[in-house]
Design a protein around this motif. Structure first.
Motif, PDB file in Angstrom:
ATOM      1  N   ARG A   1      63.331  20.993 -22.609  1.00 53.62           N
ATOM      2  CA  ARG A   1      63.531  21.574 -24.031  1.00 53.62           C
ATOM      3  C   ARG A   1      64.847  22.393 -23.954  1.00 53.62           C
ATOM      4  NH1 ARG A   1      57.866  22.053 -23.921  1.00 53.62           N
ATOM      5  NH2 ARG A   1      58.334  24.459 -23.441  1.00 53.62           N
ATOM      6  N   ALA A   2      65.269  23.275 -23.014  1.00 54.68           N
ATOM      7  CA  ALA A   2      66.030  24.229 -23.171  1.00 54.68           C
ATOM      8  C   ALA A   2      67.538  23.573 -22.896  1.00 54.68           C
ATOM      9  CB  ALA A   2      65.768  25.200 -21.912  1.00 54.68           C
ATOM     10  N   LEU A   3      67.531  22.339 -22.181  1.00 55.27           N
ATOM     11  CA  LEU A   3      68.956  21.760 -22.307  1.00 55.27           C
ATOM     12  C   LEU A   3      69.051  20.674 -23.131  1.00 55.27           C
ATOM     13  CD1 LEU A   3      68.931  21.600 -18.257  1.00 55.27           C
ATOM     14  CD2 LEU A   3      70.245  23.028 -19.545  1.00 55.27           C
ATOM     15  N   GLY A   4      67.856  20.346 -23.937  1.00 49.95           N
ATOM     16  CA  GLY A   4      68.081  19.054 -24.925  1.00 49.95           C
ATOM     17  C   GLY A   4      67.974  17.985 -24.085  1.00 49.95           C
TER      18      GLY A   4
ATOM     19  N   THR B   1      65.050  21.114 -10.609  1.00 54.60           N
ATOM     20  CA  THR B   1      65.300  21.949 -11.922  1.00 54.60           C
ATOM     21  C   THR B   1      66.622  22.536 -11.514  1.00 54.60           C
ATOM     22  OG1 THR B   1      63.114  22.541 -12.170  1.00 54.60           O
ATOM     23  CG2 THR B   1      64.857  23.910 -13.154  1.00 54.60           C
ATOM     24  N   THR B   2      67.216  22.751 -10.182  1.00 52.66           N
ATOM     25  CA  THR B   2      68.495  23.204 -10.349  1.00 52.66           C
ATOM     26  C   THR B   2      69.292  22.030 -10.422  1.00 52.66           C
ATOM     27  OG1 THR B   2      67.902  24.622  -8.552  1.00 52.66           O
ATOM     28  CG2 THR B   2      70.185  24.111  -8.569  1.00 52.66           C
ATOM     29  N   MET B   3      69.104  20.588 -10.092  1.00 49.96           N
ATOM     30  CA  MET B   3      69.883  19.463 -10.316  1.00 49.96           C
ATOM     31  C   MET B   3      70.162  19.232 -11.800  1.00 49.96           C
ATOM     32  SD  MET B   3      69.484  15.749  -8.648  1.00 49.96           S
ATOM     33  CE  MET B   3      70.035  16.273  -7.048  1.00 49.96           C
ATOM     34  N   LEU B   4      68.874  19.513 -12.449  1.00 48.17           N
ATOM     35  CA  LEU B   4      68.974  19.208 -13.866  1.00 48.17           C
ATOM     36  C   LEU B   4      69.716  20.130 -14.774  1.00 48.17           C
ATOM     37  CD1 LEU B   4      66.985  17.724 -16.232  1.00 48.17           C
ATOM     38  CD2 LEU B   4      65.960  19.977 -16.738  1.00 48.17           C
ATOM     39  N   HIS B   5      69.878  21.351 -14.228  1.00 49.32           N
ATOM     40  CA  HIS B   5      71.009  22.269 -14.786  1.00 49.32           C
ATOM     41  C   HIS B   5      72.241  22.005 -14.508  1.00 49.32           C
ATOM     42  CE1 HIS B   5      68.336  25.430 -17.022  1.00 49.32           C
ATOM     43  NE2 HIS B   5      67.390  24.880 -16.448  1.00 49.32           N
ATOM     44  N   GLU B   6      72.291  21.719 -13.120  1.00 47.11           N
ATOM     45  CA  GLU B   6      73.787  21.506 -12.628  1.00 47.11           C
ATOM     46  C   GLU B   6      74.613  20.212 -13.112  1.00 47.11           C
ATOM     47  OE1 GLU B   6      76.406  21.224  -8.620  1.00 47.11           O
ATOM     48  OE2 GLU B   6      74.016  21.630  -8.354  1.00 47.11           O
ATOM     49  N   TYR B   7      73.653  18.945 -13.634  1.00 42.88           N
ATOM     50  CA  TYR B   7      74.348  17.826 -13.794  1.00 42.88           C
ATOM     51  C   TYR B   7      73.822  17.740 -15.305  1.00 42.88           C
ATOM     52  CZ  TYR B   7      75.714  17.161  -8.893  1.00 42.88           C
ATOM     53  OH  TYR B   7      76.169  17.229  -7.847  1.00 42.88           O
TER      54      TYR B   7
ATOM     55  N   ILE C   1      70.217  30.050 -13.530  1.00 41.73           N
ATOM     56  CA  ILE C   1      68.803  29.489 -13.882  1.00 41.73           C
ATOM     57  C   ILE C   1      67.783  30.639 -13.597  1.00 41.73           C
ATOM     58  CG2 ILE C   1      67.181  27.798 -12.954  1.00 41.73           C
ATOM     59  CD1 ILE C   1      69.513  26.291 -12.140  1.00 41.73           C
ATOM     60  N   ASP C   2      66.814  30.623 -14.478  1.00 42.49           N
ATOM     61  CA  ASP C   2      65.536  31.658 -14.349  1.00 42.49           C
ATOM     62  C   ASP C   2      64.393  30.620 -13.572  1.00 42.49           C
ATOM     63  OD1 ASP C   2      63.492  33.196 -14.370  1.00 42.49           O
ATOM     64  OD2 ASP C   2      63.403  33.404 -16.534  1.00 42.49           O
ATOM     65  N   TYR C   3      64.323  31.069 -12.431  1.00 44.52           N
ATOM     66  CA  TYR C   3      63.411  30.436 -11.403  1.00 44.52           C
ATOM     67  C   TYR C   3      61.854  30.678 -11.861  1.00 44.52           C
ATOM     68  CZ  TYR C   3      67.041  28.065  -8.734  1.00 44.52           C
ATOM     69  OH  TYR C   3      68.114  27.195  -8.464  1.00 44.52           O
ATOM     70  N   ALA C   4      61.650  31.565 -12.673  1.00 47.83           N
ATOM     71  CA  ALA C   4      60.548  31.868 -13.221  1.00 47.83           C
ATOM     72  C   ALA C   4      59.770  30.751 -13.822  1.00 47.83           C
ATOM     73  CB  ALA C   4      60.517  32.898 -14.088  1.00 47.83           C
ATOM     74  N   HIS C   5      60.782  29.720 -14.190  1.00 46.95           N
ATOM     75  CA  HIS C   5      60.178  28.511 -14.932  1.00 46.95           C
ATOM     76  C   HIS C   5      60.359  27.388 -14.087  1.00 46.95           C
ATOM     77  CE1 HIS C   5      59.920  30.772 -18.924  1.00 46.95           C
ATOM     78  NE2 HIS C   5      61.157  31.275 -18.604  1.00 46.95           N
ATOM     79  N   THR C   6      59.963  27.687 -12.937  1.00 49.23           N
ATOM     80  CA  THR C   6      59.727  26.655 -11.775  1.00 49.23           C
ATOM     81  C   THR C   6      58.558  26.769 -11.089  1.00 49.23           C
ATOM     82  OG1 THR C   6      60.953  27.604  -9.927  1.00 49.23           O
ATOM     83  CG2 THR C   6      62.201  26.202 -11.455  1.00 49.23           C
ATOM     84  N   TYR C   7      58.147  25.709 -10.425  1.00 45.06           N
ATOM     85  CA  TYR C   7      56.746  26.039  -9.852  1.00 45.06           C
ATOM     86  C   TYR C   7      56.571  25.304  -8.534  1.00 45.06           C
ATOM     87  CZ  TYR C   7      51.780  26.518  -8.836  1.00 45.06           C
ATOM     88  OH  TYR C   7      50.471  26.937  -8.349  1.00 45.06           O
ATOM     89  N   SER C   8      56.123  26.014  -7.285  1.00 49.05           N
ATOM     90  CA  SER C   8      56.400  25.327  -5.953  1.00 49.05           C
ATOM     91  C   SER C   8      54.906  25.140  -5.246  1.00 49.05           C
ATOM     92  CB  SER C   8      57.204  26.098  -5.230  1.00 49.05           C
ATOM     93  OG  SER C   8      58.608  26.389  -5.532  1.00 49.05           O
TER      94      SER C   8
ATOM     95  N   LEU D   1      72.186  19.576   1.745  1.00 49.44           N
ATOM     96  CA  LEU D   1      71.904  20.863   1.722  1.00 49.44           C
ATOM     97  C   LEU D   1      70.524  21.675   2.006  1.00 49.44           C
ATOM     98  CD1 LEU D   1      73.507  21.148  -2.156  1.00 49.44           C
ATOM     99  CD2 LEU D   1      74.588  21.305   0.183  1.00 49.44           C
ATOM    100  N   THR D   2      70.567  22.874   2.232  1.00 52.39           N
ATOM    101  CA  THR D   2      69.430  23.522   2.487  1.00 52.39           C
ATOM    102  C   THR D   2      68.692  24.050   1.061  1.00 52.39           C
ATOM    103  OG1 THR D   2      70.403  25.834   2.653  1.00 52.39           O
ATOM    104  CG2 THR D   2      70.251  24.264   4.749  1.00 52.39           C
ATOM    105  N   LYS D   3      67.413  24.459   1.203  1.00 52.91           N
ATOM    106  CA  LYS D   3      66.973  24.938  -0.051  1.00 52.91           C
ATOM    107  C   LYS D   3      67.620  26.314  -0.575  1.00 52.91           C
ATOM    108  CE  LYS D   3      62.512  25.474  -2.195  1.00 52.91           C
ATOM    109  NZ  LYS D   3      62.262  23.824  -2.947  1.00 52.91           N
ATOM    110  N   GLY D   4      67.970  27.174   0.454  1.00 51.02           N
ATOM    111  CA  GLY D   4      68.721  28.157  -0.038  1.00 51.02           C
ATOM    112  C   GLY D   4      70.049  27.970  -0.536  1.00 51.02           C
ATOM    113  N   GLN D   5      70.729  26.940  -0.245  1.00 52.26           N
ATOM    114  CA  GLN D   5      72.030  26.676  -0.760  1.00 52.26           C
ATOM    115  C   GLN D   5      71.785  26.089  -2.085  1.00 52.26           C
ATOM    116  OE1 GLN D   5      73.178  23.848   2.408  1.00 52.26           O
ATOM    117  NE2 GLN D   5      74.969  25.257   3.065  1.00 52.26           N
ATOM    118  N   ILE D   6      70.899  25.011  -2.420  1.00 53.88           N
ATOM    119  CA  ILE D   6      70.434  24.923  -3.656  1.00 53.88           C
ATOM    120  C   ILE D   6      70.239  25.922  -4.424  1.00 53.88           C
ATOM    121  CG2 ILE D   6      68.932  23.437  -5.109  1.00 53.88           C
ATOM    122  CD1 ILE D   6      68.469  21.721  -2.633  1.00 53.88           C
ATOM    123  N   ALA D   7      69.463  26.952  -4.103  1.00 51.42           N
ATOM    124  CA  ALA D   7      69.112  27.991  -4.919  1.00 51.42           C
ATOM    125  C   ALA D   7      70.236  28.843  -5.265  1.00 51.42           C
ATOM    126  CB  ALA D   7      68.047  28.982  -4.366  1.00 51.42           C
TER     127      ALA D   7
END
Length: 212
Positions: free
Chosen positions: A45-48, A10-16, A170-177, A156-162
């Motif tokens: 949907r949010a990013l089209g 999801t982070t990559m989706l927004h970043e790129y 990014i609102d990480y409430a709309h991700t699932y782990s 990268l670490t997951k912390g660096q990605i976050a």
């Protein structure tokens, strides 16, 4: 781009977002698949961005992994090799990347993106740099347009990605782990623990609803 609906992709989706022509998510029968796909849909949907959903139910039927065997099969504890090895879905990324490469060539696209990161390397063979490099060569050799894998989070670490996600708002409430796949994150499995740690490292107020 291969999109699960978890934090990293999801982070990559927004970043790129400006470079992504289409995202693809795979319904392969994991415990948390349905919850992740909901998040993938929301963010696209949010990013089209167009989202293609591909059913790969043969993985859930034929492959052996605790990630395919229900919530009770998922180990609790830290995110490390000994604890998380049972969650490996054999060659999952190889299968998904091959399908994504076929979709890319059908659409006249030249790269397939994936959001593997350094924390995955010890546990998941198909997230390691050697695999990514070899798979990219294979896809390039097997496509007329020499499609390649683009995996910018590999080191990268997951912390660096976050932290990148925090900078993007990014609102990480709309991700699932959570690998157990419940309505709420269990808070105890390795992926929940890793999620908590990454958000804390990035200085993000954790929006996740945990059971524990």
């Amino acid at each position: 781009m291969v999109l699960s609906g978890g934090m990293d992709s999801t982070t990559m989706l927004h970043e790129y977002a400006g470079r992504i022509a289409v995202a693809v998510t795979f319904d392969y029968g994991s415990n948390h698949n349905a919850r992740e796909i909901e998040c993938a849909r929301y963010n696209c949907r949010a990013l089209g961005i167009e989202l293609v959903e591909v059913k790969m139910d043969f993985i859930g039927r034929l492959f052996n992994s605790s990630l395919l065997s229900g919530a009770d099969a998922i180990p609790e504890g830290d995110y490390n090799d000994d604890n998380m090895r049972s969650t490996v879905v054999p060659f999952r990324n190889g299968i998904m990347l091959a399908a994504a490469a076929g979709l890319a060539e059908s659409r006249g696209l030249h790269k397939v993106m994936m959001a593997n990161h350094s924390g995955d390397h010890a546990i998941y063979p198909d997230c390691r740099p050697g695999f990514v490099e070899a798979m990219s060569r294979a896809i390039s050799e097997g496509t007329y347009d020499h499609i390649e894998i683009f995996a910018p989070y590999t080191a990268l670490t997951k912390g660096q990605i976050a932290a990148r996600g925090a900078a993007l708002g990014i609102d990480y409430a709309h991700t699932y782990s959570c690998y157990k796949g419940g309505e709420r994150h269990c808070g105890l499995c390795g992926t929940c623990r890793e999620r908590k740690q990454a958000l804390a490292e990035a200085g993000i107020n954790d929006p996740t609803d945990y059971e524990a």
